[in-house]
Design an enzyme around this catalytic site. Sequence first.
Site, PDB file in Angstrom:
ATOM      1  N   THR A 366       0.695  -1.292   0.143  1.00 23.92           N
ATOM      2  CA  THR A 366       0.113  -0.078  -0.031  1.00 23.92           C
ATOM      3  C   THR A 366       0.672   1.284  -0.077  1.00 23.92           C
ATOM      4  OG1 THR A 366      -1.490  -1.356   1.412  1.00 23.92           O
ATOM      5  CG2 THR A 366      -1.940   1.239   1.299  1.00 23.92           C
ATOM      6  N   VAL A 367       0.409   2.170  -0.657  1.00 21.26           N
ATOM      7  CA  VAL A 367       1.068   3.674  -0.585  1.00 21.26           C
ATOM      8  C   VAL A 367       0.098   4.690   0.055  1.00 21.26           C
ATOM      9  CG1 VAL A 367       2.545   3.148  -2.396  1.00 21.26           C
ATOM     10  CG2 VAL A 367       0.259   4.172  -3.177  1.00 21.26           C
TER      11      VAL A 367
END
Length: 547
Positions: A366-367
């Site tokens: 995830t970013v």
Amino acid sequence: MNQTIQDTQQKLQYNALHNPYHSDRMSVFSKKGMVATSQPLAAQAGLDMLKKGGNAVDAAIATAACLTVVEPTSNGIGGDAFALVWMNGELHGLNASGPAPRSISIEEVKKAGHDNMPKFGWLPVTVPGAPAAWVELSNRFGKLPFKEVLQPAISYAEEGYPLMPILGKYWRKAYETYKRELKGEEFESWFQTFAPDGRAPEVGEIWRSPHHASTLREIAETKSESFYRGALAQKISEASEAHGGFLRSEDLATFYPQWVKPISVNYRGYDVWEIPPNGQGIVALMALNTLKGYDFTEKESAETYHKQIEAIKLAFVDAKKYVTDPLRMNVSVEGLLSESYAAKRRDLIDYEALQPEPGTPPSGGTVYLATADEEGNMVSFIQSNYMGFGSGVVVPETGIGLQNRGHDFSLDPDHDNALAPGKKTYHTIIPGFLTKNGKAVGPFGVMGGYMQPQGHVQVVMNTVDFHLNPQAALDAPRWQWMEDKKVLVERSLPSHIVDDLARRGHDVQVAADSGNFGRGQIIWRDPETGVLAGGTEGRTDGSIAAW
């Protein structure tokens, strides 16, 4: 005498991942705008949009699209996204998570030989929501043309960029895992895209993806129509059908993001906001609702850590039992966040670590990025492929790496989060936002699977209870509850606290690596001066771009 010096070493030799010395990061301050995320190139892309006259939303879209290129180990074009947008004094929520294909079912997955939802391949692939999120945000709030906002991402995919240290570390780790586990023909395109020379690219080595660039250009020119209802959608559907997947053109064609009403709890005068289920942001809110019944005077205290851990445990077991597609939930969000239920859960917390069990609430890889502009608009945005690169599937000749979000579905038909056609699963990615007295304080987030709500609780308490600046709030030692009484802690946590937690019955394990403790960003805004203060994650290649 031969005066020629033979220089056999044409470049400096060093290990980009080795730093034997303590390094202090300071909060960053600016006035006109700020972008905070895990990759410097993506942060700069967002700042470029602000300098061109764009707003916080334009900056967020440019940064998000760029991150699919410059941090593919955590997200991609084929992932989901969520956003909290503070625009003109109001907070808006966007849920761009996609459902399971309409033709999939528990019976079909079991017929394929699985007792649990697999991690890799086409079976856990759900409808990707990220490209639709970018367009939806641009159409409603953006100022710049959508094509212009995606241009930095297209350029980096086309021209290439050198890998950052932490990015290279996780790319190599994923490659080794995929090389060992992914053997089918459906995975060949992943290796062609992300290991074109038969290995993971090295730190500092330039990687490019022409197919990725072409796909982003097509998304930019069609405002994602090609991805959901055009040529790209057809390519995705054909690849799925060719390898036994269930995702089809009609699943893509009928998907649209949803604007949702954010949920919150008041924590010591501050309103903490999250996206409602199917996201797990409610875990952080439930834990804070429990914790606000205590007075915390000292951060580095075993009592403080103990109560935080116990509150998270209780919130998580409830969420894992009850949270799913909001149309299929058997309990209400209001019940889970009620003061009476928080009091009941608080009564269970004692001196010793407990074995958590779900309660009965009242009826009713995830970013992450944060952006802010000079007008006071701010965005808290998160997108992910889940579990690093996701499913290990890349649609041939597109660069589209697909998520494996469906892995979280249960194959137990009696489970609240049981797999069903067209259903959205329990979702781990969550953006956070803080307000006080109806005014924005700012966006925050900590990415990283089930660490995310735990990181939110720790960051909020570091800020509100212990008055740490944005950078210090992120730098502080973290813990992560894993299961039962098992707790993982960072090496920087004082040893006397580790010992005390063990005496209380916690199964404490000190992690050798900080990579599992989430990667966060914070931007706070001074309501009187408009000055922005940002912190970025030292556990990754985090960077703040500001002016």
